[in-house]
Design a protein around this motif. Structure first.
Motif, short mmCIF file in Angstrom:
data_model
loop_
_atom_site.label_atom_id
_atom_site.label_comp_id
_atom_site.label_asym_id
_atom_site.label_seq_id
_atom_site.Cartn_x
_atom_site.Cartn_y
_atom_site.Cartn_z
N LEU B 70 -59.08 29.88 46.70
CA LEU B 70 -58.88 28.73 45.91
C LEU B 70 -58.02 29.17 44.77
O LEU B 70 -58.78 29.83 43.96
CB LEU B 70 -60.27 28.30 45.89
CG LEU B 70 -60.23 26.65 45.18
CD1 LEU B 70 -59.71 25.71 46.44
CD2 LEU B 70 -61.56 26.21 45.13
N TYR B 71 -56.73 28.44 44.78
CA TYR B 71 -56.12 28.58 43.73
C TYR B 71 -55.83 27.31 43.03
O TYR B 71 -55.40 26.36 43.71
CB TYR B 71 -54.70 29.11 43.99
CG TYR B 71 -53.89 29.75 42.80
CD1 TYR B 71 -54.05 31.03 42.04
CD2 TYR B 71 -53.25 28.87 42.15
CE1 TYR B 71 -53.55 31.37 41.06
CE2 TYR B 71 -52.57 29.24 41.01
CZ TYR B 71 -52.86 30.61 40.15
OH TYR B 71 -52.17 30.78 39.35
N VAL B 72 -56.26 27.19 41.69
CA VAL B 72 -56.43 25.74 41.28
C VAL B 72 -55.60 25.70 40.16
O VAL B 72 -55.65 26.26 39.07
CB VAL B 72 -57.78 25.49 41.08
CG1 VAL B 72 -58.01 23.93 40.40
CG2 VAL B 72 -58.76 25.57 42.31
N ASP B 73 -54.63 24.76 40.06
CA ASP B 73 -53.80 24.34 38.84
C ASP B 73 -54.36 23.50 37.98
O ASP B 73 -55.04 22.45 38.17
CB ASP B 73 -52.70 23.64 39.34
CG ASP B 73 -51.65 23.37 38.05
OD1 ASP B 73 -51.94 23.23 36.88
OD2 ASP B 73 -50.50 22.79 38.37
N VAL B 74 -55.25 24.20 36.81
CA VAL B 74 -56.34 23.43 36.08
C VAL B 74 -55.74 22.16 35.29
O VAL B 74 -56.24 21.19 35.07
CB VAL B 74 -57.13 24.47 35.15
CG1 VAL B 74 -58.08 23.80 34.29
CG2 VAL B 74 -57.80 25.54 35.74
N GLU B 75 -54.39 22.44 34.97
CA GLU B 75 -53.70 21.52 34.01
C GLU B 75 -53.68 20.19 34.88
O GLU B 75 -53.76 19.16 34.19
CB GLU B 75 -52.29 21.88 33.67
CG GLU B 75 -51.43 21.11 33.24
CD GLU B 75 -51.81 20.52 31.53
OE1 GLU B 75 -52.70 21.11 31.26
OE2 GLU B 75 -50.95 20.22 30.95
N ARG B 76 -53.37 20.43 36.26
CA ARG B 76 -53.04 19.01 37.09
C ARG B 76 -54.66 18.61 37.47
O ARG B 76 -54.48 17.36 38.19
CB ARG B 76 -52.14 19.22 37.98
CG ARG B 76 -50.91 19.46 37.66
CD ARG B 76 -49.98 19.16 38.74
NE ARG B 76 -48.56 19.62 38.16
CZ ARG B 76 -47.75 20.08 39.26
NH1 ARG B 76 -47.98 20.10 40.56
NH2 ARG B 76 -46.47 20.67 38.78
#
Ligand SMILES: [Zn+2]
Ligand SMILES: [Zn+2]
Lengths: 174, 359
Positions: B70-76
């Protein structure tokens, strides 16, 4: 200086960045602990406590040095990332890997104080640090390029970009 | 993989299995790493940050099958989802709340999480249920090796791995165990334990929930020093102290069981009763009472209820989890009502018989 919450002397000097503006807090150990456990939560607590510790150590170092000596040390600037030692002292964070070399005399007592040692004995990465000069040069060039762009000096920015690419390509590994 | 797939399970840190799992909740090791060719995060421009994120993302996707990652763009990410990851111990609160390009990569079993552009460019964290520091070290070391194959870390001959804060320099390693110590809290011995640990330069702190209250008698013990000792020595330092604390906690439980059996039984039974019948309950109160019930189950005072069920409730009843499980965002007051309802239903459907009444 007295603690802001009681009459004890303040030994912790915490710089909080709220809405991008630094606010300084001067607290005794007890109130610093209280403040930190209230304002931050696990697992942040560990790293913010560590940062405060680093700040505190850096400030303690100041004892025994004359004002001029201190001001001189504070104004020293890393040629790579551009932070001054004062920036580190007030924020508890270094700007780039090269800081460990250019601020070495200032950092050594601090590191000794925190860890009781000054020599790493653990794991070593397989890619040895023989490229470190090229790597730190890249940090410096990228910063200069951004500054040139900000100054609308596009010719200089272009030259810098070419040099960055040249180094990046010669460095197979980032 | 998607974020919502995680919500139903307890995650690795509360799976409730592994050696000494009645007291040792989880073992965790994290390594702080930085790329040599970039300024540290606090000094990085947005384009530096984006480039660091891209380099690390590329490498992570090379070493882990995308279906298991699971690769999560934390900013968005939405606020509730960030909070959700904090509650699962997959990202730090700092990472959730900062600004600019940053991400987290999580494996399907939630045994590792790689925080990108936190305080350092990379924080490799491995978490195993129960007491398993050796297993955690093996996994984190392997991940570190794999990532480093194609990237150059900031490393200094004398000082080791270079970190944004000099308190992490050297190994960049933090070894920690999360312990459940309700009897030491109840017998007021916890402070004593803390003081003795500080003398051997180990850090202890409570786990904090929504407010400032220590949550559910969970305490984390970790090394403070990162330089001048090898990774194996640092693991050993923490591993050696854990059996001592387990022993203290067991002694305190025995003492309570022997010397104030009726009081203890009354206390845990009342806490269980409230969890099963309250109509409104805060997150803090839930943690406190779950902690007591958890000890009650471990001491055989409450029957028909399993530890993994309680572990799940510890995490499901936290604010972001509750909202994700219910499927809508709720104000604090409404959450308290929903939390009580959730506890009632969950405990009803996950208990065997009603033996606890007969104790
Ligand atoms: Zn004070
Ligand atoms: Zn620098």
């Amino acid at each position: 200086m007295k603690c802001q919450k009681c009459d004890k002397p303040s030994t912790f000097h915490i710089t909080e960045l709220t809405d991008g503006k630094p606010v300084e807090l001067h607290l005794c150990e007890e109130h610093a602990r209280e403040y930190l456990t209230q304002s931050s939560q696990e697992p942040t607590t560990a790293s913010s406590m560590a940062a405060v510790l680093a700040q505190q150590m850096a400030q303690q170092m100041a004892v025994g040095q004359t004002a001029e000596e201190l001001a001189e040390l504070d104004q020293q600037i890393c040629p790579c990332c551009g932070i001054s030692f004062y920036d580190f002292r007030s924020q508890g964070r270094l700007g780039c890997p090269h800081d460990y070399s250019c601020f070495a005399p200032q950092l050594e007592p601090l590191i000794l104080n925190v860890h009781g040692e000054t020599k790493h004995v653990g794991k070593i990465p397989r890619h040895a640090a023989d490229r470190s000069e090229a790597q730190t040069r890249l940090i410096q060039l990228r910063r200069q390029m951004e500054e040139s762009v900000a100054d609308e000096n596009y010719e200089r920015a272009g030259q810098l970009r070419d040099e960055i690419r040249r180094i990046e390509q010669s460095e197979e590994i980032q | 993989m998607e974020l919502n797939d995680l919500a139903r399970g307890p995650g690795e840190w509360l799976r409730g299995s592994g050696p000494e799992a009645d007291i040792v909740i989880s073992s965790r090791i994290r390594l702080a790493r930085n790329l040599a060719a970039f300024p540290f995060v606090s000094r990085a421009s947005e384009s530096d940050r984006a480039r660091v994120e891209e380099l690390l993302r590329t490498r992570v996707l090379q070493i882990q099958d995308a279906s298991q990652l699971l690769y999560v763009d934390v900013e968005r990410l939405a606020g509730v989802d960030r909070q959700f990851l904090v509650e699962r111990h997959l990202i730090s609160r700092e990472h959730a709340e900062s600004h600019g390009s940053r991400a987290v990569a999580i494996d399907g079993h939630e045994t590792f999480s790689l925080m990108i552009n936190e305080e350092d460019h990379l924080r490799i964290q491995v978490m195993h249920s129960g007491l398993d520091l050796d297993g955690a070290w093996e996994q984190v070391n392997r991940l570190d090796d794999l990532i480093e194959e194609k990237l150059t870390y900031a490393f200094h001959d004398e000082l080791g791995y270079l970190t944004a804060c000099p308190t992490n320099v050297g190994t960049g390693m933090r070894v920690s165990v999360m312990l459940h110590l309700p009897a030491l809290v109840l017998t007021r011995q916890i402070e004593k334990v803390f003081r003795s640990l500080q003398k051997i330069s180990l850090a202890v702190r409570g786990l904090f929930g929504e407010g400032s209250q220590a949550m559910g008698d969970f305490y984390q013990i970790s090394n403070q020093i990162t330089l001048g000792q090898s990774e194996q020595e640092l693991v050993k330092q923490v591993a050696d102290i854990v059996p001592v604390i387990i022993d203290y906690e067991r002694q305190a439980r025995d003492f309570l069981f022997r010397e104030s059996h009726q009081n203890l039984n009354d206390r845990v039974s009342r806490d269980y009763g409230i969890l099963r019948s309250a109509k409104k309950i805060s997150s803090e109160e839930t943690m406190r009472r779950l902690s007591s019930v958890r000890m009650g189950v471990n001491l055989g005072l409450i029957e028909g209820l399993d530890i993994p069920v309680l572990n799940e409730l510890f995490i499901h009843t936290q604010p972001a989890h509750l909202q994700k499980l219910i499927g809508s965002e709720l104000e604090s007051e409404d959450r308290n009502v929903e939390r009580a309802l959730y506890l009632q239903r969950y405990l009803q459907s996950h208990t065997r018989g009603d033996e606890s009444e007969r104790n």
